[in-house]
Structures are given as C-alpha cells and as structure tokens.
Design a protein around this motif. Sequence first.
Motif, PDB file in Angstrom:
ATOM      1  N   LYS A  25       4.029   7.132  22.319  1.00  0.00           N
ATOM      2  CA  LYS A  25       2.578   7.226  21.105  1.00  0.00           C
ATOM      3  C   LYS A  25       2.693   6.406  20.054  1.00  0.00           C
ATOM      4  CE  LYS A  25      -2.489   7.471  21.441  1.00  0.00           C
ATOM      5  NZ  LYS A  25      -3.749   8.213  21.729  1.00  0.00           N
ATOM      6  N   PHE A  26       2.414   7.747  19.074  1.00  0.00           N
ATOM      7  CA  PHE A  26       2.859   7.464  17.408  1.00  0.00           C
ATOM      8  C   PHE A  26       3.917   6.721  17.387  1.00  0.00           C
ATOM      9  CE2 PHE A  26       4.921   9.583  13.629  1.00  0.00           C
ATOM     10  CZ  PHE A  26       3.888   9.243  12.513  1.00  0.00           C
ATOM     11  N   LYS A  27       4.830   6.292  17.230  1.00  0.00           N
ATOM     12  CA  LYS A  27       5.750   5.533  17.148  1.00  0.00           C
ATOM     13  C   LYS A  27       5.449   3.958  17.674  1.00  0.00           C
ATOM     14  CE  LYS A  27      10.273   8.085  17.392  1.00  0.00           C
ATOM     15  NZ  LYS A  27      11.413   8.081  18.366  1.00  0.00           N
ATOM     16  N   SER A  28       4.616   4.168  18.262  1.00  0.00           N
ATOM     17  CA  SER A  28       4.121   2.369  18.368  1.00  0.00           C
ATOM     18  C   SER A  28       3.528   2.258  17.857  1.00  0.00           C
ATOM     19  CB  SER A  28       3.687   2.133  20.145  1.00  0.00           C
ATOM     20  OG  SER A  28       3.104   2.942  20.586  1.00  0.00           O
ATOM     21  N   ALA A  29       2.880   3.337  17.169  1.00  0.00           N
ATOM     22  CA  ALA A  29       1.111   2.477  16.397  1.00  0.00           C
ATOM     23  C   ALA A  29       1.485   1.805  15.228  1.00  0.00           C
ATOM     24  CB  ALA A  29       0.831   4.413  15.889  1.00  0.00           C
ATOM     25  N   PRO A  30       0.789   0.861  14.119  1.00  0.00           N
ATOM     26  CA  PRO A  30       1.087  -0.011  13.747  1.00  0.00           C
ATOM     27  C   PRO A  30       1.113   0.902  12.752  1.00  0.00           C
ATOM     28  CG  PRO A  30      -1.537  -0.414  13.733  1.00  0.00           C
ATOM     29  CD  PRO A  30      -0.876   0.206  14.693  1.00  0.00           C
ATOM     30  N   PRO A  31       1.548   0.142  11.178  1.00  0.00           N
ATOM     31  CA  PRO A  31       2.013   0.794  10.260  1.00  0.00           C
ATOM     32  C   PRO A  31       0.451   1.193   9.501  1.00  0.00           C
ATOM     33  CG  PRO A  31       2.309  -1.296   9.384  1.00  0.00           C
ATOM     34  CD  PRO A  31       2.397  -0.817  11.339  1.00  0.00           C
ATOM     35  N   PRO A  32       0.033   2.429   9.005  1.00  0.00           N
ATOM     36  CA  PRO A  32      -1.475   2.337   7.727  1.00  0.00           C
ATOM     37  C   PRO A  32      -1.680   1.219   6.735  1.00  0.00           C
ATOM     38  CG  PRO A  32       0.271   3.354   6.833  1.00  0.00           C
ATOM     39  CD  PRO A  32       1.026   3.291   8.062  1.00  0.00           C
ATOM     40  N   ASN A  33      -3.645   0.211   7.031  1.00  0.00           N
ATOM     41  CA  ASN A  33      -3.430  -0.120   6.216  1.00  0.00           C
ATOM     42  C   ASN A  33      -3.917   0.375   4.695  1.00  0.00           C
ATOM     43  OD1 ASN A  33      -4.581  -1.980   5.322  1.00  0.00           O
ATOM     44  ND2 ASN A  33      -6.232  -2.303   6.229  1.00  0.00           N
ATOM     45  N   GLU A  34      -2.737  -0.584   3.753  1.00  0.00           N
ATOM     46  CA  GLU A  34      -3.166   0.037   1.992  1.00  0.00           C
ATOM     47  C   GLU A  34      -4.252   0.052   1.489  1.00  0.00           C
ATOM     48  OE1 GLU A  34      -0.050   1.822   0.752  1.00  0.00           O
ATOM     49  OE2 GLU A  34       0.786   1.848   2.684  1.00  0.00           O
ATOM     50  N   GLU A  35      -5.240  -0.912   2.510  1.00  0.00           N
ATOM     51  CA  GLU A  35      -6.306  -0.810   1.025  1.00  0.00           C
ATOM     52  C   GLU A  35      -7.568  -0.125   2.017  1.00  0.00           C
ATOM     53  OE1 GLU A  35      -7.655  -4.705   1.842  1.00  0.00           O
ATOM     54  OE2 GLU A  35      -5.894  -6.018   1.605  1.00  0.00           O
ATOM     55  N   ALA A  36      -6.958   0.586   3.217  1.00  0.00           N
ATOM     56  CA  ALA A  36      -8.044   1.454   4.302  1.00  0.00           C
ATOM     57  C   ALA A  36      -7.385   2.490   3.364  1.00  0.00           C
ATOM     58  CB  ALA A  36      -8.033   0.812   5.670  1.00  0.00           C
ATOM     59  N   LEU A  37      -6.647   2.890   3.569  1.00  0.00           N
ATOM     60  CA  LEU A  37      -6.109   4.006   2.264  1.00  0.00           C
ATOM     61  C   LEU A  37      -6.815   4.294   1.213  1.00  0.00           C
ATOM     62  CD1 LEU A  37      -2.062   4.599   4.064  1.00  0.00           C
ATOM     63  CD2 LEU A  37      -4.527   5.374   4.748  1.00  0.00           C
ATOM     64  N   ALA A  38      -6.409   2.967   0.643  1.00  0.00           N
ATOM     65  CA  ALA A  38      -7.071   3.232  -0.729  1.00  0.00           C
ATOM     66  C   ALA A  38      -8.841   3.733  -0.884  1.00  0.00           C
ATOM     67  CB  ALA A  38      -6.845   2.387  -1.697  1.00  0.00           C
ATOM     68  N   ALA A  39      -8.946   2.462   0.154  1.00  0.00           N
ATOM     69  CA  ALA A  39     -10.887   2.932   0.486  1.00  0.00           C
ATOM     70  C   ALA A  39     -11.046   4.124   0.730  1.00  0.00           C
ATOM     71  CB  ALA A  39     -11.284   2.264   1.307  1.00  0.00           C
ATOM     72  N   ARG A  40     -10.358   4.722   1.799  1.00  0.00           N
ATOM     73  CA  ARG A  40      -9.982   5.796   2.126  1.00  0.00           C
ATOM     74  C   ARG A  40     -10.607   6.811   0.874  1.00  0.00           C
ATOM     75  NH1 ARG A  40      -7.166   7.814   6.736  1.00  0.00           N
ATOM     76  NH2 ARG A  40      -7.724   6.030   7.470  1.00  0.00           N
ATOM     77  N   ALA A  41      -9.708   6.642   0.032  1.00  0.00           N
ATOM     78  CA  ALA A  41      -9.328   7.966  -1.205  1.00  0.00           C
ATOM     79  C   ALA A  41      -9.946   8.040  -2.355  1.00  0.00           C
ATOM     80  CB  ALA A  41      -8.167   7.478  -1.620  1.00  0.00           C
ATOM     81  N   ARG A  42     -10.340   6.560  -2.323  1.00  0.00           N
ATOM     82  CA  ARG A  42     -12.012   6.323  -3.330  1.00  0.00           C
ATOM     83  C   ARG A  42     -13.427   7.432  -2.717  1.00  0.00           C
ATOM     84  NH1 ARG A  42      -9.231   1.234  -3.765  1.00  0.00           N
ATOM     85  NH2 ARG A  42     -10.869   0.328  -2.654  1.00  0.00           N
TER      86      ARG A  42
END
Length: 109
Positions: A25-42
């Motif tokens: 299940k972990f391997k089949s998950a889509p790669p993280p969205n860079e925009e979403a990660l940046a928004a979360r960091a902000r």
Amino acid sequence: MAFKLPDHTDRAKAAAEARKAALDKFKSAPPPNEEALAARARAAEKRAEREEQRKRERAEAAVRAEEARLAKEAEAIVKAEQARLEAIAREAAQKAARDARYAARKKGR
C-alpha cells in the motif's frame, strides 16, 4: 470438525502478510505533491510565528502584572509608613499637651 486456536506459526504468518500488505500500500501511493508540501511548510511556519507572538504577549503581560503588583506593594508600604509617622506625631502631640498641662499645674502651685 473442532475449533482450532491459531498457534504461533499461524499468527506469525498473518503478521507477515499484514506487513507485506502495508508495504504494498505504501509503495503504490502516489508521490508527494511538492505544492502541497510547500503549502504545509508555510502553514507550519505561520503557526510557529503566531505561537512565538503569543509567547511574547504572555511574557509582556506577566511583566506588566508583576510591575502592577510591585507598585501596589510599594503603595501599601508607603501608606503603612505614613500611618506609622502620623501615629508617632499624634503621640508626640499628646505628650506635649500632657506635659503642658502638667507644667501648668506645677506652675499653679
């Protein structure tokens, strides 16, 4: 047919299958969205800034409260000292009046 309790090997096999399913299940998950990660960091940075601001405000409020407490304490000390000095002055005035009466009585003899 009798009920059979799972033994150690059955439990180990079930646990291994569960671990394999979780890994798949972990391997089949889509790669993280860079925009979403940046928004979360902000958002995390903004939360940290707000928390830091709240800490500063609380510290300033504590300082103001301590200053107010010390001012009240100093005012109470000043009032107590004034009352003590007034009592001493009143006693001195009473003693002077008593001494004057005594001297007048003594002079009249």
